[in-house]
Design a protein around this motif. Structure first.
Motif, short mmCIF file in Angstrom:
data_model
loop_
_atom_site.label_atom_id
_atom_site.label_comp_id
_atom_site.label_asym_id
_atom_site.label_seq_id
_atom_site.Cartn_x
_atom_site.Cartn_y
_atom_site.Cartn_z
N PHE A 69 0.76 -1.18 0.10
CA PHE A 69 -0.05 0.11 0.13
C PHE A 69 0.73 1.13 0.08
CE2 PHE A 69 -2.23 3.30 2.32
CZ PHE A 69 -3.28 3.55 1.84
N VAL A 70 0.79 2.15 -0.86
CA VAL A 70 1.34 3.40 -0.91
C VAL A 70 0.43 4.35 -0.89
CG1 VAL A 70 2.74 5.14 -2.48
CG2 VAL A 70 3.02 2.64 -2.40
N HIS A 71 0.43 5.32 0.26
CA HIS A 71 -0.28 6.41 0.58
C HIS A 71 -0.15 7.50 -0.35
CE1 HIS A 71 -1.50 10.11 2.63
NE2 HIS A 71 -2.54 9.51 3.09
N VAL A 72 -1.35 8.24 -0.87
CA VAL A 72 -1.47 9.46 -1.70
C VAL A 72 -1.81 10.77 -0.97
CG1 VAL A 72 -2.31 10.41 -3.75
CG2 VAL A 72 -1.87 7.93 -3.75
N ASN A 73 -0.94 11.45 -0.67
CA ASN A 73 -1.32 12.85 -0.02
C ASN A 73 -1.91 13.95 -0.71
OD1 ASN A 73 0.98 14.26 -0.99
ND2 ASN A 73 2.20 13.27 0.78
N GLY A 74 -1.63 13.87 -2.18
CA GLY A 74 -2.42 14.54 -2.87
C GLY A 74 -1.50 15.88 -3.17
N MET A 75 0.06 15.83 -2.63
CA MET A 75 0.75 17.22 -2.72
C MET A 75 0.47 17.95 -4.09
SD MET A 75 4.70 17.32 -2.39
CE MET A 75 4.95 16.96 -4.09
N THR A 76 0.06 19.03 -3.99
CA THR A 76 -0.10 20.10 -5.29
C THR A 76 1.04 21.12 -5.43
OG1 THR A 76 -1.67 21.40 -4.03
CG2 THR A 76 -2.61 19.53 -5.25
N VAL A 488 1.33 -1.49 12.64
CA VAL A 488 0.76 -0.96 11.02
C VAL A 488 1.06 0.57 11.06
CG1 VAL A 488 -0.42 -1.18 9.14
CG2 VAL A 488 -0.23 -3.18 10.47
N ILE A 489 1.69 0.76 10.03
CA ILE A 489 2.06 2.36 10.10
C ILE A 489 1.63 2.95 8.77
CG2 ILE A 489 3.88 4.34 10.26
CD1 ILE A 489 5.37 2.54 12.06
N VAL A 490 0.87 3.98 8.66
CA VAL A 490 0.79 4.76 7.27
C VAL A 490 1.84 6.00 7.23
CG1 VAL A 490 -0.83 6.06 6.13
CG2 VAL A 490 -1.86 4.17 7.30
N ASN A 491 2.48 5.87 6.32
CA ASN A 491 3.40 7.23 6.15
C ASN A 491 2.92 7.95 4.90
OD1 ASN A 491 5.62 6.19 7.82
ND2 ASN A 491 6.03 4.49 6.37
N SER A 492 2.56 9.28 5.22
CA SER A 492 1.84 10.08 4.03
C SER A 492 3.08 10.11 2.91
CB SER A 492 2.10 11.49 4.77
OG SER A 492 1.37 12.54 3.84
N ALA A 496 3.16 1.91 3.25
CA ALA A 496 2.75 1.45 4.47
C ALA A 496 3.93 0.40 5.33
CB ALA A 496 1.52 0.71 4.56
N ARG A 497 4.23 0.52 6.36
CA ARG A 497 5.13 -0.50 7.10
C ARG A 497 4.30 -1.42 7.93
NH1 ARG A 497 9.81 3.69 7.98
NH2 ARG A 497 10.73 3.80 5.73
N LEU A 498 4.65 -2.53 8.09
CA LEU A 498 4.28 -3.52 9.11
C LEU A 498 5.51 -4.16 9.98
CD1 LEU A 498 2.53 -5.83 10.44
CD2 LEU A 498 2.80 -7.30 8.50
#
Length: 606
Positions: A69-76, A488-492, A496-498
């Motif tokens: 899983f790769v988080h998408v922060n929507g950085m504009t 389990v960690i969500v990185n912006s 993700a890390r387990l």
């Protein structure tokens, strides 16, 4: 508060260790049930011993187990406020398979086409991963995950922020509540591997909101889980304000630039039908930019209270009056501000009995140079700031903390502290074409010394703790059912890390699932006293809330150190009933059902 000086063993002194091969965990499959007669017991035994130092304390197994899983922060590049807040994660057994599945909240894009690769924009919505933990005849355990989002019926819309878990209709299946920038969503578990969006039907959709952390809690002891939703700021892209660092570089604004948004309290009228009771409960007049929520009975009166961590505004401590209303006693209780009278940028929060004196203490994570705040409960719901005395304040000052939990990572009976970190102001020295979102920091692990002080053991925790990321949400629980706490960690803007725990198996442990007879669900808020053969007692509680925008394992996991004796267990149920079980088996999970223990009397404290 007491600071017991005994019972803390030097780390590594135990003769029991855990060998953790890549996502391959070896365990013996059987264990005696002891002298008690609980409702049922899961066949989960202690790990196979291995030589001291044979494994790292924590190892990242996300990619190896299929948790891709790769988080998408929507950085504009326009520094829209939601981009910096990241997302959360939930650990839940959605299919009643006996192990923890994972739901990862996805952010998204706020302006299509700005600053995001096409592949990232295509990966919209949160993801549900089924835990396919396999136990082979020889006791070998293989941990792997399968992405079942497409068949689950979960379609998360909008810019995702947080998640809460709980059985809203008492049918024995855990439901999901998703918070976000723009709208919130309730998903009912159908019990067949699918979910239905019941946001509007349940009255919990809350459009045009910015929800972050939420918690299911039975505040009126009627057997139905109510819902508290912590909202952040009144903000739209149209009202966006540009802010700048002292250097002149544009960056994200502090929350004070916007008006806080009122949090919401929804009362469950039964069978998962909710009504907005914010005003009726007395919660409509005092609120701040809420980021963290933790529920517990802070004054020991038998009614569950609600603590709200606010970003650079006074916190709220909603004390339950037992009549459907609450009173904010944060200022008088000593938790509205820190000990110096400062409203810190509180983000993550957790409640737990770190000093083993029978009451719930609080930890809040804050900005770099502020230092996390430790509020120590005196047993009556009044707190003292012990951040400096404990060593936590100084140790945490280099970090901006988000996800956090009291967790006994080495199962010695004392709650330690793991914090997930990530900046909110740019590290200009780290900014480059390859790193356009320079907010990375390392995570931190603090070990409880059993004397009221904590030791920073981050450097000994494993290679994964040397890595930097933009840490945000974190969920804590025993994801491989081996008796210790994983993360389990969500990185912006990152993977993700387990973090699989490789040290908890050096000591004995007790795992409990607490379920109701009529409700047939995890009894969130139940308090547990575990008394060992030597007379020492530790208190824990069943909870899924806490951390930041995340939901934790609702089971109770108690470290027993080197003691292999079956302990006595006392449960104070949310209904007020108090029951005991004798000789509950160690090194395995046991299910205790309300009404099946020996009924006792007492105040429920100590």
């Amino acid at each position: 508060m007491r600071h017991p000086s005994d019972g803390r063993e030097p780390l590594g002194s135990s003769s029991r260790t855990l060998f953790a091969a890549p996502w391959l965990l070896a365990l013996f499959a059987g264990c005696g049930a002891g002298g008690g007669q609980p409702a049922q017991q899961a066949a989960t035994a202690h790990p196979t011993p291995a030589p001291e130092g044979a494994s790292e304390w924590f190892v990242d197994r996300a990619e190896a187990t299929g948790l891709s899983f790769v988080h998408v922060n929507g950085m504009t590049g326009r520094f829209y406020q939601p981009e910096i807040s990241g997302s959360g994660v939930a650990l839940l057994d959605y299919d009643n398979g006996g192990d923890l599945d994972v739901f990862l909240v996805q952010g998204g894009t706020l302006e299509a086409g700005h600053g995001q690769p096409r592949a990232a924009r295509a990966d919209a919505g949160g993801r549900l991963y089924r835990n396919d933990l396999e136990v082979r005849p020889d006791g070998t355990r293989i941990l792997r995950f399968t992405d079942v989002t497409k068949t689950s019926g979960i379609v998360a819309r909008g810019y995702g922020q947080g998640v809460a878990t709980g059985d809203i209709d008492n049918d024995g299946w855990i439901d999901l509540y998703l918070t976000g920038f723009g709208r919130n969503q309730m998903f009912r578990n159908n019990g067949d591997g699918t979910f239905s969006d019941v946001s509007v039907r349940t009255g919990t959709d809350s459009p045009k909101t910015w929800g972050v952390s939420a918690a299911f809690v039975d505040v009126d002891r009627d057997g139905w889980l109510d819902l508290f939703v912590g909202n952040y700021l009144t903000y739209t892209l149209e009202t966006h304000t540009r802010c700048f660092m002292e250097s002149g570089q544009e960056d994200y604004c502090a929350p004070g630039r916007y008006t806080p948004q009122r949090s919401r309290f929804y009362r469950n009228r039964g069978h998962g039908q909710f009504v907005d009771a914010t005003a009726a409960a007395g919660m409509d007049r005092e609120f701040g930019p809420a980021l963290g929520v933790s529920t517990a009975d802070f004054n020991g009166d038998g009614w569950i209270d609600i603590f709200v961590a606010n970003d650079q505004k006074e916190n709220q401590l909603w004390m339950n009056r037992g009549n459907g209303t609450f009173e904010n006693r944060a200022l008088g209780a000593g938790v509205a501000l820190d000990g110096a009278g400062v409203a810190k940028a509180d983000m993550g929060v957790d409640a737990g009995d770190f000093d083993n004196d029978g009451d719930e203490d609080l930890i809040t994570t804050v900005l770099t140079r502020e230092g996390s705040t430790l509020y120590v409960n005196d047993g009556t719901g009044r707190f003292e700031d012990a951040s400096l005395a404990s060593g936590i304040g100084i140790a945490s000052r280099p970090h901006t903390g988000w996800g956090v939990a009291w967790m006994d990572f080495d199962n010695d009976g004392w709650l330690d502290l793991l914090t997930v970190n990530g900046l909110v102001k740019q590290d200009l020295d780290a900014r480059s074409a390859a790193n356009p979102f320079p907010y990375q920091q390392r995570n931190q692990l603090l070990r409880n010394m059993g004397t009221g002080r904590f030791e920073d053991v981050t450097e000994r925790a494993g290679k994964v703790f040397t890595l930097k990321a933009v840490g945000r949400g974190a969920a804590f629980g025993d994801i491989d059912n081996d008796g210790d706490t994983d993360v389990v960690i969500v990185n912006s803007g990152g993977p993700a890390r387990l973090l699989v725990n490789g040290i908890g198996g050096r000591n004995h442990w007790l795992g409990l699932r607490l379920v109701g007879t009529e409700a047939g669900r995890d009894m969130l808020g139940a308090r547990v006293a575990v008394t060992r053969a030597d007379g020492r007692t530790v208190w824990r509680r069943a909870r899924a809330d806490g951390s930041y925008a995340s939901a934790n394992d609702p089971r109770v996991l108690v470290g027993l150190g080197t003691s292999a004796d079956a302990p006595r267990v006392r449960v104070i149920w949310p209904s007020g009933r108090i029951e005991e079980w004798a000789n509950v088996a160690v090194d395995r999970y046991t299910t205790l059902e309300e009404g099946s223990g020996r009924r006792t009397e007492g105040s429920g404290r100590r």
